[in-house]
Write an enzyme that holds these catalytic residues in place. Structure first.
Site, PDB file in Angstrom:
ATOM      1  N   HIS A   1      -8.304   7.726   3.811  1.00 18.09           N
ATOM      2  CA  HIS A   1      -7.573   9.216   3.761  1.00 18.09           C
ATOM      3  C   HIS A   1      -8.819  10.095   3.692  1.00 18.09           C
ATOM      4  O   HIS A   1      -9.776   9.906   3.184  1.00 18.09           O
ATOM      5  CB  HIS A   1      -6.614   9.341   2.905  1.00 18.09           C
ATOM      6  CG  HIS A   1      -7.011   8.889   1.406  1.00 18.09           C
ATOM      7  ND1 HIS A   1      -7.158   7.678   1.006  1.00 18.09           N
ATOM      8  CD2 HIS A   1      -7.269   9.651   0.277  1.00 18.09           C
ATOM      9  CE1 HIS A   1      -7.573   7.752  -0.270  1.00 18.09           C
ATOM     10  NE2 HIS A   1      -7.932   9.017  -0.617  1.00 18.09           N
TER      11      HIS A   1
ATOM     12  N   HIS B   1      -9.269  14.001   2.707  1.00 13.46           N
ATOM     13  CA  HIS B   1      -8.831  15.242   2.276  1.00 13.46           C
ATOM     14  C   HIS B   1      -9.437  16.574   2.855  1.00 13.46           C
ATOM     15  O   HIS B   1     -10.553  16.846   3.048  1.00 13.46           O
ATOM     16  CB  HIS B   1      -9.653  15.374   0.760  1.00 13.46           C
ATOM     17  CG  HIS B   1      -9.333  14.042  -0.490  1.00 13.46           C
ATOM     18  ND1 HIS B   1      -8.225  14.032  -1.167  1.00 13.46           N
ATOM     19  CD2 HIS B   1      -9.798  12.906  -0.424  1.00 13.46           C
ATOM     20  CE1 HIS B   1      -8.345  12.954  -2.061  1.00 13.46           C
ATOM     21  NE2 HIS B   1      -9.332  12.241  -1.382  1.00 13.46           N
TER      22      HIS B   1
ATOM     23  N   CYS C   1       0.910   3.031   3.394  1.00 11.33           N
ATOM     24  CA  CYS C   1       1.582   2.208   4.389  1.00 11.33           C
ATOM     25  C   CYS C   1       3.071   2.787   4.245  1.00 11.33           C
ATOM     26  O   CYS C   1       3.840   2.907   4.957  1.00 11.33           O
ATOM     27  CB  CYS C   1       1.219   0.944   4.240  1.00 11.33           C
ATOM     28  SG  CYS C   1      -0.317   0.517   5.071  1.00 11.33           S
TER      29      CYS C   1
ATOM     30  N   ASP D   1      -1.233  16.789  -0.676  1.00 11.87           N
ATOM     31  CA  ASP D   1      -1.602  15.842  -1.931  1.00 11.87           C
ATOM     32  C   ASP D   1      -0.545  16.162  -3.081  1.00 11.87           C
ATOM     33  O   ASP D   1      -0.099  17.188  -3.031  1.00 11.87           O
ATOM     34  CB  ASP D   1      -2.992  16.041  -2.286  1.00 11.87           C
ATOM     35  CG  ASP D   1      -3.347  14.883  -3.266  1.00 11.87           C
ATOM     36  OD1 ASP D   1      -4.454  14.197  -2.484  1.00 11.87           O
ATOM     37  OD2 ASP D   1      -2.964  14.997  -4.303  1.00 11.87           O
TER      38      ASP D   1
ATOM     39  N   HIS E   1      -3.915   0.449   8.874  1.00 10.80           N
ATOM     40  CA  HIS E   1      -4.526   0.428   7.538  1.00 10.80           C
ATOM     41  C   HIS E   1      -5.824  -0.221   7.649  1.00 10.80           C
ATOM     42  O   HIS E   1      -6.279  -1.415   8.032  1.00 10.80           O
ATOM     43  CB  HIS E   1      -3.678  -0.615   6.614  1.00 10.80           C
ATOM     44  CG  HIS E   1      -4.123  -1.016   5.405  1.00 10.80           C
ATOM     45  ND1 HIS E   1      -3.591  -0.131   4.203  1.00 10.80           N
ATOM     46  CD2 HIS E   1      -5.275  -1.804   4.945  1.00 10.80           C
ATOM     47  CE1 HIS E   1      -4.181  -0.481   3.132  1.00 10.80           C
ATOM     48  NE2 HIS E   1      -5.313  -1.234   3.442  1.00 10.80           N
TER      49      HIS E   1
ATOM     50  N   HIS F   1      -6.520   2.730   1.074  1.00 14.69           N
ATOM     51  CA  HIS F   1      -6.248   3.251   2.325  1.00 14.69           C
ATOM     52  C   HIS F   1      -6.753   4.409   3.046  1.00 14.69           C
ATOM     53  O   HIS F   1      -6.495   5.306   2.398  1.00 14.69           O
ATOM     54  CB  HIS F   1      -4.699   3.115   2.437  1.00 14.69           C
ATOM     55  CG  HIS F   1      -3.983   3.587   4.001  1.00 14.69           C
ATOM     56  ND1 HIS F   1      -2.922   2.693   4.578  1.00 14.69           N
ATOM     57  CD2 HIS F   1      -4.472   4.308   4.974  1.00 14.69           C
ATOM     58  CE1 HIS F   1      -2.844   2.993   6.044  1.00 14.69           C
ATOM     59  NE2 HIS F   1      -3.584   4.169   5.893  1.00 14.69           N
TER      60      HIS F   1
ATOM     61  N   ASN G   1     -13.318   9.606  -0.150  1.00 11.50           N
ATOM     62  CA  ASN G   1     -14.064   8.659  -1.232  1.00 11.50           C
ATOM     63  C   ASN G   1     -14.161   7.341  -0.895  1.00 11.50           C
ATOM     64  O   ASN G   1     -13.072   6.743  -0.357  1.00 11.50           O
ATOM     65  CB  ASN G   1     -13.269   9.133  -2.509  1.00 11.50           C
ATOM     66  CG  ASN G   1     -13.192  10.481  -3.034  1.00 11.50           C
ATOM     67  OD1 ASN G   1     -14.174  11.230  -2.882  1.00 11.50           O
ATOM     68  ND2 ASN G   1     -11.938  11.061  -3.305  1.00 11.50           N
TER      69      ASN G   1
ATOM     70  N   CYS H   1       0.999  -1.179   0.192  1.00  8.42           N
ATOM     71  CA  CYS H   1      -0.061  -0.033   0.006  1.00  8.42           C
ATOM     72  C   CYS H   1       0.947   1.292  -0.160  1.00  8.42           C
ATOM     73  O   CYS H   1       1.740   1.294   1.019  1.00  8.42           O
ATOM     74  CB  CYS H   1      -0.764   0.002   1.469  1.00  8.42           C
ATOM     75  SG  CYS H   1      -1.688   1.505   1.572  1.00  8.42           S
TER      76      CYS H   1
HETATM   77  P1  AMP Z   1      -8.702   9.278  -3.657  1.00  5.38           P
HETATM   78  O1  AMP Z   1      -8.842   9.302  -4.864  1.00  5.38           O
HETATM   79  O2  AMP Z   1      -9.793   9.780  -2.649  1.00  5.38           O
HETATM   80  O3  AMP Z   1      -8.250   7.517  -3.275  1.00  5.38           O
HETATM   81  O4  AMP Z   1      -7.552  10.121  -3.431  1.00  5.38           O
HETATM   82  C1  AMP Z   1      -6.114   9.473  -3.399  1.00  5.38           C
HETATM   83  C2  AMP Z   1      -5.197  10.793  -3.337  1.00  5.38           C
HETATM   84  O5  AMP Z   1      -3.899  10.524  -2.915  1.00  5.38           O
HETATM   85  C3  AMP Z   1      -5.203  11.637  -4.743  1.00  5.38           C
HETATM   86  O6  AMP Z   1      -5.693  13.007  -4.130  1.00  5.38           O
HETATM   87  C4  AMP Z   1      -3.622  11.554  -5.108  1.00  5.38           C
HETATM   88  O7  AMP Z   1      -3.297  12.759  -5.744  1.00  5.38           O
HETATM   89  C5  AMP Z   1      -3.063  11.435  -3.847  1.00  5.38           C
HETATM   90  N1  AMP Z   1      -1.815  10.792  -4.000  1.00  5.38           N
HETATM   91  C6  AMP Z   1      -1.420   9.545  -4.318  1.00  5.38           C
HETATM   92  N2  AMP Z   1      -0.234   9.324  -4.383  1.00  5.38           N
HETATM   93  C7  AMP Z   1       0.264  10.309  -3.504  1.00  5.38           C
HETATM   94  C8  AMP Z   1       1.545  10.493  -3.007  1.00  5.38           C
HETATM   95  N3  AMP Z   1       2.517   9.760  -3.211  1.00  5.38           N
HETATM   96  N4  AMP Z   1       1.864  11.554  -2.041  1.00  5.38           N
HETATM   97  C9  AMP Z   1       0.638  12.557  -1.912  1.00  5.38           C
HETATM   98  N5  AMP Z   1      -0.477  12.309  -2.494  1.00  5.38           N
HETATM   99  C10 AMP Z   1      -0.517  11.073  -3.048  1.00  5.38           C
END
Ligand code: AMP
Length: 114
Positions: A100, A102, A7, A30, A46, A98, A87, A4
């Site tokens: 999160h 926003h 993770c 982000d 997780h 995982h 989401n 992940c």
């Molecule tokens: P979601 O579509 O709600 O699952 O959001 C996932 C978010 O993770 C997106 O806004 C991506 O831009 C962000 N994301 C993916 N990889 C990374 C990373 N390595 N560092 C920071 N944000 C990330």
């Protein structure tokens, strides 16, 4: 071995910009911001999504929401207002499996973001 990406960020194996952390979570910028402030609050444990976390540890969900308010204060968006979004699953367009949250702010949000 966890495959992940969040993770791996929590473990320090992938770089990120941490703006807040506590015993439960880290908050990072982000990589593809959808607003001037776009921070992800990510639990250290997780859970695939909010549904899974709320069933297993509802108190954690409350603490994550509190962390979002702390992030908003530190980012200077608390007074003008901001949005907290999570989401879930395919129809929720969740791309990282995982949990999160926003935290979006710094502009008047008029449509779905993140
Ligand atoms: P979601 O579509 O709600 O699952 O959001 C996932 C978010 O993770 C997106 O806004 C991506 O831009 C962000 N994301 C993916 N990889 C990374 C990373 N390595 N560092 C920071 N944000 C990330």
């Amino acid at each position: 071995m966890c495959d992940c990406i969040f993770c791996k960020i929590i473990a320090g194996e992938i770089p990120s910009t941490i703006v807040y952390e506590d015993a439960d979570c880290i908050a990072i910028r982000d990589i593809n911001p959808q607003a001037p402030t776009h921070v992800l609050v990510i639990p250290r444990a997780h859970y695939a999504n909010l549904t899974e976390a709320a069933a297993a540890d509802p108190a954690l969900v409350g603490r994550l929401m509190r962390a979002c308010t702390e992030v908003a204060k530190r980012e200077g968006v608390s007074e003008d207002g901001y949005r907290v979004v999570t989401n879930i699953g395919v129809n929720g367009a969740q791309s990282v499996q995982h949990l999160h949250l926003h935290v979006l702010g710094g502009v008047k949000l008029t449509e779905r973001m993140a």
